[in-house]
Design an enzyme around this catalytic site. Structure first.
Site, PDB file in Angstrom:
ATOM      1  N   GLU A 244       0.888  -1.177   0.000  1.00 57.48           N
ATOM      2  CA  GLU A 244       0.000   0.000   0.000  1.00 57.48           C
ATOM      3  C   GLU A 244       0.913   1.210   0.000  1.00 57.48           C
ATOM      4  O   GLU A 244       1.471   1.576   1.036  1.00 57.48           O
ATOM      5  CB  GLU A 244      -0.896  -0.019   1.252  1.00 57.48           C
ATOM      6  CG  GLU A 244      -1.838  -1.216   1.334  1.00 57.48           C
ATOM      7  CD  GLU A 244      -2.992  -1.132   0.349  1.00 57.48           C
ATOM      8  OE1 GLU A 244      -3.239  -0.041  -0.190  1.00 57.48           O
ATOM      9  OE2 GLU A 244      -3.631  -2.171   0.096  1.00 57.48           O
ATOM     10  N   CYS A 278      -1.966   9.520   2.629  1.00 57.30           N
ATOM     11  CA  CYS A 278      -1.570   8.926   1.343  1.00 57.30           C
ATOM     12  C   CYS A 278      -2.544   9.278   0.235  1.00 57.30           C
ATOM     13  O   CYS A 278      -2.142   9.373  -0.922  1.00 57.30           O
ATOM     14  CB  CYS A 278      -1.436   7.417   1.472  1.00 57.30           C
ATOM     15  SG  CYS A 278      -2.947   6.622   2.014  1.00 57.30           S
TER      16      CYS A 278
HETATM   17  P1  NAD Z   1       8.300   4.519   4.889  1.00 57.52           P
HETATM   18  O1  NAD Z   1       8.284   3.820   3.580  1.00 57.52           O
HETATM   19  O2  NAD Z   1       9.435   5.414   5.206  1.00 57.52           O
HETATM   20  O3  NAD Z   1       8.231   3.486   6.118  1.00 57.52           O
HETATM   21  C1  NAD Z   1       7.200   2.541   6.285  1.00 57.52           C
HETATM   22  C2  NAD Z   1       7.696   1.392   7.135  1.00 57.52           C
HETATM   23  O4  NAD Z   1       8.783   0.727   6.501  1.00 57.52           O
HETATM   24  C3  NAD Z   1       8.180   1.750   8.529  1.00 57.52           C
HETATM   25  O5  NAD Z   1       7.607   0.833   9.468  1.00 57.52           O
HETATM   26  C4  NAD Z   1       9.686   1.547   8.461  1.00 57.52           C
HETATM   27  O6  NAD Z   1      10.241   1.099   9.674  1.00 57.52           O
HETATM   28  C5  NAD Z   1       9.831   0.475   7.414  1.00 57.52           C
HETATM   29  N1  NAD Z   1      11.105   0.576   6.693  1.00 57.52           N
HETATM   30  C6  NAD Z   1      11.819   1.696   6.415  1.00 57.52           C
HETATM   31  N2  NAD Z   1      12.941   1.399   5.704  1.00 57.52           N
HETATM   32  C7  NAD Z   1      12.928   0.050   5.516  1.00 57.52           C
HETATM   33  C8  NAD Z   1      13.792  -0.869   4.857  1.00 57.52           C
HETATM   34  N3  NAD Z   1      14.914  -0.485   4.229  1.00 57.52           N
HETATM   35  N4  NAD Z   1      13.460  -2.182   4.870  1.00 57.52           N
HETATM   36  C9  NAD Z   1      12.340  -2.607   5.481  1.00 57.52           C
HETATM   37  N5  NAD Z   1      11.490  -1.774   6.118  1.00 57.52           N
HETATM   38  C10 NAD Z   1      11.757  -0.474   6.152  1.00 57.52           C
HETATM   39  O7  NAD Z   1       6.898   5.284   4.917  1.00 57.52           O
HETATM   40  P2  NAD Z   1       6.400   6.376   5.946  1.00 57.52           P
HETATM   41  O8  NAD Z   1       7.309   7.570   5.824  1.00 57.52           O
HETATM   42  O9  NAD Z   1       6.154   5.772   7.271  1.00 57.52           O
HETATM   43  O10 NAD Z   1       4.966   6.751   5.299  1.00 57.52           O
HETATM   44  C11 NAD Z   1       4.833   7.678   4.275  1.00 57.52           C
HETATM   45  C12 NAD Z   1       4.626   6.990   2.939  1.00 57.52           C
HETATM   46  O11 NAD Z   1       3.646   5.978   3.051  1.00 57.52           O
HETATM   47  C13 NAD Z   1       4.090   7.939   1.879  1.00 57.52           C
HETATM   48  O12 NAD Z   1       4.676   7.621   0.637  1.00 57.52           O
HETATM   49  C14 NAD Z   1       2.603   7.620   1.841  1.00 57.52           C
HETATM   50  O13 NAD Z   1       1.938   7.950   0.666  1.00 57.52           O
HETATM   51  C15 NAD Z   1       2.621   6.150   2.075  1.00 57.52           C
HETATM   52  N6  NAD Z   1       1.351   5.702   2.625  1.00 57.52           N
HETATM   53  C16 NAD Z   1       0.552   4.894   1.879  1.00 57.52           C
HETATM   54  C17 NAD Z   1      -0.678   4.496   2.374  1.00 57.52           C
HETATM   55  C18 NAD Z   1      -1.616   3.600   1.617  1.00 57.52           C
HETATM   56  O14 NAD Z   1      -2.551   3.096   2.225  1.00 57.52           O
HETATM   57  N7  NAD Z   1      -1.413   3.366   0.338  1.00 57.52           N
HETATM   58  C19 NAD Z   1      -1.071   4.936   3.632  1.00 57.52           C
HETATM   59  C20 NAD Z   1      -0.218   5.758   4.360  1.00 57.52           C
HETATM   60  C21 NAD Z   1       1.006   6.123   3.857  1.00 57.52           C
END
Ligand code: NAD
Length: 512
Positions: A244, A278
């Site tokens: 997502e 998002c």
């Molecule tokens: P992010 O991608 O930075 O992190 C999300 C998760 O991934 C965190 O739990 C983090 O610990 C983990 N993570 C980070 N680096 C990693 C790696 N190298 N390997 C494995 N796991 C890792 O996202 P964020 O900053 O928390 O959220 C913002 C983003 O999420 C925006 O792009 C937003 O659009 C998207 N988002 C999408 C939805 C949806 O439902 N489609 C909902 C909310 C947010």
């Protein structure tokens, strides 16, 4: 930092929610910070799954009821955590994180027995006689990786789907919403079966270690960049992934749109959670004939909704504030309102800076909290980071277009968005946008509200994600559709076995 929190289960009315179904007491255990043994934790959940109790409909319903009870009884703790992490007022915390999670769980609870029912199917002539069905089986031990922007809802509503489907679940909340992550780790084991649900704190390192365990499904919510890393880490184990992700969800405003309603709805959803949503409107594509009027109305609506408050809106942390300030550098457009960003500098001091044009009036006061002023930028350069990166903050670029055709062509030059929004009085225009712009979802004359319809699948397409959840779609995502064909041993007509005569071959060609 890594912590697997399994605090003592409380006695009391909710204790039965985590009933193991075996009648045996579960040893309460709290592991101190930094001592998570991820392989052991996953092994523990695998043992629970192998024991079979999570397949039972009663167990699943009890988990969902327990989750709802937690959200009601511990609302105050979640509200305090969301306020600490995101500066969110109590009503917003309830509205945006807790209420939709509870609604998702209630909906699943009401429909679960029907979803779980095996489906009988008919047989083609070539397979008759016999009986065939398929049923939904849990996948095993699954991982839910949460983001920080709605850190309760976007972590707990995938959990609802995973539990409804009868899985054991490792929950990895976002390290950037630490108070909410702590609340989840502290409270879940008190309301859910603690041997089937485990919360692991941490960042990329811990998440990668979890992925290395070869789990049965990974459900990730976050950015496309990290989504790709999650998929890469899942690939060697052939662990299926649901991603997502985010992106730039555009709003197309046609010349015949109801501008007052469009302005109100755009301003409201952009302000929500300071634009850190998002499915927030990322940018507008507005017909030149109505652009100035729409912008004026958006600015007025924003002012009204803030009830006299001025200055910046709190964003999650200084890192994000600095990123947003970067987007406001050199975009080449006209700042109509806002532009001020306050971010704690690495040295600890707060700095306020305005990137507004000299005509705009920056109003933000420097505070210790990272804030970004609601900002409208008209006609930025298409190549500027403001127009190529997901904004995820209260900055609204407005592009002027001379037709809906031009708007559609612009959107289709970029990656497929998570949502496309269209404001128009014409059903034909709305249909065209729906048909011609590939996107996770379309909303006509509103924004974001499709998220709250459990009968609709929620998910992206292309760079905005793969797979979907909500309601039955979440249950299906976390289930395997298992086919079963039952045949009798007799009759056993010999004509299907070789060698074939010309006559039997003719017959077989008609049957198969
Ligand atoms: P992010 O991608 O930075 O992190 C999300 C998760 O991934 C965190 O739990 C983090 O610990 C983990 N993570 C980070 N680096 C990693 C790696 N190298 N390997 C494995 N796991 C890792 O996202 P964020 O900053 O928390 O959220 C913002 C983003 O999420 C925006 O792009 C937003 O659009 C998207 N988002 C999408 C939805 C949806 O439902 N489609 C909902 C909310 C947010």
């Amino acid at each position: 930092m890594s912590l697997t929190a399994r605090p003592a289960r409380e006695s009391g009315p909710h204790a039965s929610a985590g009933d193991t179904g075996t009648g045996s007491a579960v040893a309460a255990q709290a592991l101190p910070n930094g001592s998570a043994d991820i392989p052991a934790e996953v092994a523990r959940l695998r043992d629970t799954f192998a024991g079979g109790r999570t397949r039972d409909a009663g167990w699943r319903l009890r988990q969902l009821a327990g989750l709802e009870q937690m959200l009601t009884e511990r609302e105050g703790e979640f509200v305090a955590a969301l306020s600490a992490d995101l500066g969110r007022p109590a009503v917003d915390a309830w509205l945006a994180d807790l209420a939709p999670t509870a609604a998702e769980s209630r909906y699943a609870r009401r429909h679960l027995r029907r979803w779980m029912r095996p489906r009988r199917v008919g047989l083609p002539l070539s397979v008759q006689p016999g009986r065939a069905r398929y049923s939904y089986e849990p996948l095993g031990v699954v991982l839910v990786i949460g983001p920080w922007n709605y850190p309760a809802y976007l972590t707990l509503s995938p959990l609802v789907a995973a539990l409804a489907a009868g899985n054991c679940v490792v929950v990895k909340p976002s390290e950037y919403a630490p108070a909410t992550a702590d609340a989840i780790a502290r409270l879940l084991p008190q309301y859910l079966d603690p041997d089937a649900v485990s919360v692991v704190h941490g960042g990329p390192g811990e998440t990668q270690e979890l992925l290395a365990q070869g789990l049965d499904h990974v459900f990730f919510t976050g950015s496309p960049e990290v989504g790709a890393k999650v998929m890469e880490a899942a690939a060697p184990h052939l662990t299926p992934v649901t991603l997502e992700l985010g992106g730039k969800s555009p709003v197309i405003v046609a010349a015949d749109a109801d501008l007052e309603v469009a302005a109100r709805r755009i301003a409201w959803t952009k302000l929500m959670n300071s634009g850190q949503t998002c499915v927030a409107p990322d940018h507008l594509l507005v017909d030149a004939a109505v652009r100035d009027e729409l912008v004026e109305r958006i600015v007025a609506a924003t002012r009204r909704f803030r009830g006299g408050e001025t200055g910046g809106l709190r964003v999650v942390d200084a890192r994000q504030a600095r990123r947003l300030r970067g987007l406001l550098d050199g975009h080449g457009g006209t700042v109509v309102t806002g532009g001020a960003v306050v971010a704690d500098e690495p040295g600890g001091s707060a700095a306020a800076e305005s990137t507004a044009e000299p005509t705009a009036e920056p109003t933000a006061e420097p505070t210790a909290e990272p804030t970004v002023e609601p900002t409208v930028v008209v006609d930025p350069d298409l190549g500027a980071p403001l127009m190529t990166e997901e904004i995820f903050g209260p900055i609204l670029p407005v592009l002027t277009v001379d037709s809906v055709d031009a708007a559609i062509a612009h959107v289709n030059r970029g990656p497929k968005p998570l949502a496309v929004y269209v404001f128009s009085a014409s059903a034909a225009t709305a249909d065209r946008v729906t048909r011609e712009v590939p996107a996770g979802a379309t909303v006509v004359n509103h924004l974001m509200f499709h998220v709250l319809v459990p009968q609709l699948p929620f998910g992206g397409v292309g760079r905005s994600g793969m797979g979907a959840y909500h309601g039955r779609f979440g249950f299906e995502t976390f289930s395997h559709r298992r086919s079963v064909l039952v045949k009798r041993t007799r009759p056993d007509p010999t004509l299907v076995y070789p060698p074939y005569s010309a006559r039997t071959e003719k017959l077989l060609r008609r049957i198969f």
